[in-house]
Each structure stands twice: as structure tokens, then as C-alpha cells.
Design an enzyme around this catalytic site. Structure first.
Site, PDB file in Angstrom:
ATOM      1  N   GLU A 207      37.698  38.173  25.006  1.00  0.00           N
ATOM      2  CA  GLU A 207      39.114  38.425  24.695  1.00  0.00           C
ATOM      3  C   GLU A 207      39.484  37.717  23.400  1.00  0.00           C
ATOM      4  OE1 GLU A 207      41.705  37.557  28.008  1.00  0.00           O
ATOM      5  OE2 GLU A 207      40.532  38.785  29.380  1.00  0.00           O
TER       6      GLU A 207
ATOM      7  N   HIS B  22      45.468  41.678  28.729  1.00  0.00           N
ATOM      8  CA  HIS B  22      45.695  40.500  29.589  1.00  0.00           C
ATOM      9  C   HIS B  22      47.188  40.197  29.735  1.00  0.00           C
ATOM     10  CE1 HIS B  22      43.607  36.629  31.167  1.00  0.00           C
ATOM     11  NE2 HIS B  22      44.705  36.897  31.847  1.00  0.00           N
TER      12      HIS B  22
HETATM   13  P1  NAD Z   1      44.131  32.996  45.107  1.00  0.00           P
HETATM   14  O1  NAD Z   1      43.383  31.723  44.985  1.00  0.00           O
HETATM   15  O2  NAD Z   1      45.434  33.013  45.818  1.00  0.00           O
HETATM   16  O3  NAD Z   1      43.189  34.101  45.787  1.00  0.00           O
HETATM   17  C1  NAD Z   1      41.839  34.267  45.470  1.00  0.00           C
HETATM   18  C2  NAD Z   1      41.145  34.757  46.720  1.00  0.00           C
HETATM   19  O4  NAD Z   1      39.795  35.085  46.381  1.00  0.00           O
HETATM   20  C3  NAD Z   1      41.085  33.696  47.830  1.00  0.00           C
HETATM   21  O5  NAD Z   1      41.579  34.234  49.047  1.00  0.00           O
HETATM   22  C4  NAD Z   1      39.587  33.385  47.940  1.00  0.00           C
HETATM   23  O6  NAD Z   1      39.190  33.078  49.265  1.00  0.00           O
HETATM   24  C5  NAD Z   1      38.982  34.678  47.467  1.00  0.00           C
HETATM   25  N1  NAD Z   1      37.595  34.581  47.020  1.00  0.00           N
HETATM   26  C6  NAD Z   1      36.940  33.538  46.484  1.00  0.00           C
HETATM   27  N2  NAD Z   1      35.654  33.882  46.229  1.00  0.00           N
HETATM   28  C7  NAD Z   1      35.511  35.166  46.628  1.00  0.00           C
HETATM   29  C8  NAD Z   1      34.414  36.069  46.634  1.00  0.00           C
HETATM   30  N3  NAD Z   1      33.221  35.715  46.180  1.00  0.00           N
HETATM   31  N4  NAD Z   1      34.634  37.320  47.106  1.00  0.00           N
HETATM   32  C9  NAD Z   1      35.845  37.694  47.570  1.00  0.00           C
HETATM   33  N5  NAD Z   1      36.913  36.863  47.599  1.00  0.00           N
HETATM   34  C10 NAD Z   1      36.745  35.626  47.128  1.00  0.00           C
HETATM   35  O7  NAD Z   1      44.308  33.532  43.617  1.00  0.00           O
HETATM   36  P2  NAD Z   1      45.404  34.571  43.075  1.00  0.00           P
HETATM   37  O8  NAD Z   1      46.643  33.834  42.680  1.00  0.00           O
HETATM   38  O9  NAD Z   1      45.496  35.728  43.988  1.00  0.00           O
HETATM   39  O10 NAD Z   1      44.698  35.010  41.712  1.00  0.00           O
HETATM   40  C11 NAD Z   1      43.446  35.698  41.690  1.00  0.00           C
HETATM   41  C12 NAD Z   1      42.894  35.707  40.280  1.00  0.00           C
HETATM   42  O11 NAD Z   1      43.739  36.520  39.462  1.00  0.00           O
HETATM   43  C13 NAD Z   1      42.968  34.337  39.582  1.00  0.00           C
HETATM   44  O12 NAD Z   1      41.868  33.539  39.875  1.00  0.00           O
HETATM   45  C14 NAD Z   1      43.021  34.706  38.133  1.00  0.00           C
HETATM   46  O13 NAD Z   1      41.694  34.719  37.617  1.00  0.00           O
HETATM   47  C15 NAD Z   1      43.583  36.112  38.124  1.00  0.00           C
HETATM   48  N6  NAD Z   1      44.884  36.198  37.436  1.00  0.00           N
HETATM   49  C16 NAD Z   1      45.003  37.116  36.431  1.00  0.00           C
HETATM   50  C17 NAD Z   1      46.205  37.245  35.756  1.00  0.00           C
HETATM   51  C18 NAD Z   1      46.357  38.269  34.662  1.00  0.00           C
HETATM   52  O14 NAD Z   1      47.167  38.058  33.751  1.00  0.00           O
HETATM   53  N7  NAD Z   1      45.651  39.383  34.691  1.00  0.00           N
HETATM   54  C19 NAD Z   1      47.295  36.423  36.091  1.00  0.00           C
HETATM   55  C20 NAD Z   1      47.154  35.505  37.136  1.00  0.00           C
HETATM   56  C21 NAD Z   1      45.938  35.402  37.786  1.00  0.00           C
END
Ligand code: NAD
Length: 304
Positions: A259, A278
Site C-alpha cells: 500500500e 484502505h
Molecule cells: P477482532 O479482534 O474483534 O476480531 C478478529 C477475529 O478473528 C477474532 O474473533 C479472532 O478470534 C479471529 N481470528 C483470529 N485468527 C483467526 C484465524 N486464523 N481464522 C479465523 N479467525 C481468526 O477484530 P476486528 O475489530 O473485527 O477487526 C478485524 C481486522 O479488520 C483487524 O485486525 C484489522 O486488520 C482489520 N481492519 C481493517 C480496517 C480497514 O480500514 N479496512 C479497519 C479496521 C480494522
């Protein structure tokens, strides 16, 4: 008490800090040398994904008690150096969940109905009605990989749309799944049975290239893949191959292994992919919540 606001912050968050009687210094994204000059007498620093709070910056801030990150990822903060000095680091993990979920829905509809493609053609003066045959989402199966904060928000909206929701998460929360009418499955079953697969896992060793050639081949030829988690969760080379050779029908991407996405990247040449830069958390509401949550935590810590 003095707070250095080193990144744009919503006015409501500024208000929280002002109401607490803090002195504030605002400078947008200072570099390391400038930060070292600015932090000599501050009690708190607020950043977003930028600037970097390095060990050198922390060492130059003898009064520093808390670093606030308006957002989720803490990779721009030297957590080890902060810990050694007993400096607290606070963030706002849930502030953008709904915004990311809504972007995912926008990408799903966009790919399913070829909106971006149709728009490009219209601007070229081409009435591409025949090429724009789409699919409905109602009645289709949505596979959510990672059922955390964002996954849950998406499941709620998807079930209201009449989609069947399949979930995969190593730590399954059965109660929340029942609440959204979702059902846990193993990863292979989810990939085989879903019409849309969306990724919401953190980027850790076990999720690096979680979606690779082998797993893309498990998906339906008619399936859509959405990635608004982190770029490296998907093997981009394998995805380009899958989209070119028709192993899957389309993709909607907000995040990339590199990115900004380089100009002329193979993904930009494909009509069956929708790309956004993003912007999952880029809404007025998410930025407001993130700023206010971090400001409130800083007030609690400095006054508490
Ligand atoms: P979260 O921690 O609430 O949820 C993540 C989930 O993934 C958890 O339930 C965890 O148990 C699960 N997990 C971990 N390893 C795994 C695996 N190998 N297979 C399946 N599930 C697995 O996080 P969230 O707030 O829901 O955010 C998720 C992701 O979204 C963040 O880590 C971040 O990278 C991304 N995000 C992107 C943006 C964007 O602008 N596009 C913004 C915010 C977050």
C-alpha cells in the site's frame, strides 16, 4: 497537563481534552526530529496510523504518561519502549467496526451488480447492459472468516438481507452466532459452500496468506471474495490468477500486500475486481468515535 495532538483529530475529541482543562499543541504528522523537539514537556501524545512514536521520541519525553492511538493498529508505536517506561498506550478498537462492515456491504453489492464496471463503461460511452448481468444477495450464503467485532456487524446486516451466514473462527462465540442467525463451520466447508467470502481476521503468522491458491480453488466458480482486513491475509499472486482464470467470479478489495497499490498493478487490469484505497474506517462517524474514545481514556488516565 499538556497534550500533543500529532494527527488530525475530530473536533468533539478536541472538546473533551479542552473541557478537561488540558493545554494542547497541534501539529499534523511531525517527523521524528520534530517530535523530539515537541515532546519535552508533554504528558500525552495522540496519533493515528501516523506519525511513528519511536524509542527516541519516548526517551525525549520525560513527563509522558500516555500515548493515544485514534484507531486500532499499534504498529506505529514502540510498545516495548513505552512499557519499559510504564507509559500507557490506549486505542479505540470498536470505533470503526460499523464503518468497515458498511464498506464490506458496499463492495459486496458493487461486485455482485458490477457497479464500478458499469460506471467505467458509461464514461467511455458504452451501454454495457449485456455484460452487466448480476446476482442478488438475498438467499445466498455469506462466509465470514473471523467473527470478531467487524464480522459480527456484517453478520447482523447480512442476516437482515436474507443471506445465510456461515462463520469460521478458532474461538467461536456461539451466543453471538445465534443472535445473528449464523452457524459455525470449518474453514474448508465455509469456502466450499459460500457465495460470498469475507475476511475479518487480524494479520498474524497464522493468517498470513490464509487465502492461497489451494483455498481459492475450494471456492465456487461463482463466488466473490472480499478483503477489508489486511492485504497479506490473501496471496495476491494466487488471487490475480484465480480472477483471470475464473476459479472465482470476482473480488472486492480495500487492503493490499503493498500500500498504496502500485500504479498498473495486475489487479487494476481486471474488470471483475473492485478496489478501494484502505477506506474501511474513513467515515465521519468512525473518526469521531475513535477520537472521542481515545480523548476520554487520556482524561481518565491523566486525572485518575
Ligand atoms: P477482532 O479482534 O474483534 O476480531 C478478529 C477475529 O478473528 C477474532 O474473533 C479472532 O478470534 C479471529 N481470528 C483470529 N485468527 C483467526 C484465524 N486464523 N481464522 C479465523 N479467525 C481468526 O477484530 P476486528 O475489530 O473485527 O477487526 C478485524 C481486522 O479488520 C483487524 O485486525 C484489522 O486488520 C482489520 N481492519 C481493517 C480496517 C480497514 O480500514 N479496512 C479497519 C479496521 C480494522
Amino acid at each position: 497537563m499538556k497534550v500533543l495532538v500529532a494527527a488530525p483529530l475530530h473536533e468533539k475529541a478536541i472538546e473533551v481534552l479542552k473541557n478537561a482543562g488540558f493545554e494542547m499543541v497541534y501539529e499534523e504528522y511531525p517527523d521524528e526530529d520534530r517530535l523530539v523537539e515537541l515532546v519535552g514537556d508533554v504528558d500525552a501524545i495522540i496519533v493515528r496510523s501516523k506519525p511513528k512514536i519511536t524509542r527516541r521520541v519516548i526517551e525525549a519525553a520525560p513527563k509522558l504518561k500516555v500515548i493515544g492511538r485514534a484507531g486500532v493498529g499499534l504498529d506505529n508505536i514502540d510498545l516495548e519502549a513505552a512499557k519499559e517506561r510504564g507509559i500507557k498506550v490506549v486505542n479505540s478498537p470498536g470505533a470503526s467496526s460499523r464503518s468497515v462492515a458498511e464498506l464490506v456491504l458496499a463492495l459486496m453489492f458493487n461486485v455482485a451488480r458490477k457497479v464500478a464496471f458499469a460506471d467505467r463503461k458509461m464514461r467511455e460511452g458504452v451501454w454495457a447492459k449485456k455484460q452487466c448481468m448480476g446476482i442478488e444477495l438475498e438467499g445466498k450464503t455469506l462466509g465470514i472468516i473471523g467473527f470478531g467485532r467487524i464480522g459480527y456487524q456484517i453478520a447482523k446486516i447480512a442476516s437482515a438481507l436474507g443471506m445465510n451466514v456461515l462463520l469460521y473462527d478458532p474461538y467461536p462465540n456461539e451466543e453471538r452466532a445465534r443472535e445473528v442467525g449464523g452457524r459455525f463451520a470449518d474453514l474448508e466447508t465455509l469456502l466450499r459452500e459460500s457465495d460470498v467470502v469475507t475476511l475479518h481476521v487480524p494479520l498474524v503468522d497464522s493468517t498470513y496468506h490464509l487465502i492461497n491458491e489451494e483455498r481459492l480453488k475450494l471456492m465456487k466458480k461463482s463466488a466473490i471474495l472480499i478483503n477489508a482486513a489486511r492485504g497479506p491475509v490473501v496471496d495476491t499472486k494466487a488471487l490475480v490468477k484465480a480472477l483471470k482464470e475464473g476459479w472465482i467470479a470476482g473480488a472486492g478489495l480495500d487492503v493490499y500486500e503493498e500500500e498504496p497499490l502500485p500504479k498498473d498493478h495486475p489487479l487494476t487490469k481486471l474488470d471483475n475486481v473492485v478496489l478501494t484505497p484502505h477506506i474501511g474506517a474513513s467515515t465521519v462517524e468512525a473518526q469521531m468515535r475513535a477520537g472521542v474514545q481515545v480523548a476520554e481514556q487520556i482524561v481518565d488516565i491523566l486525572k485518575g
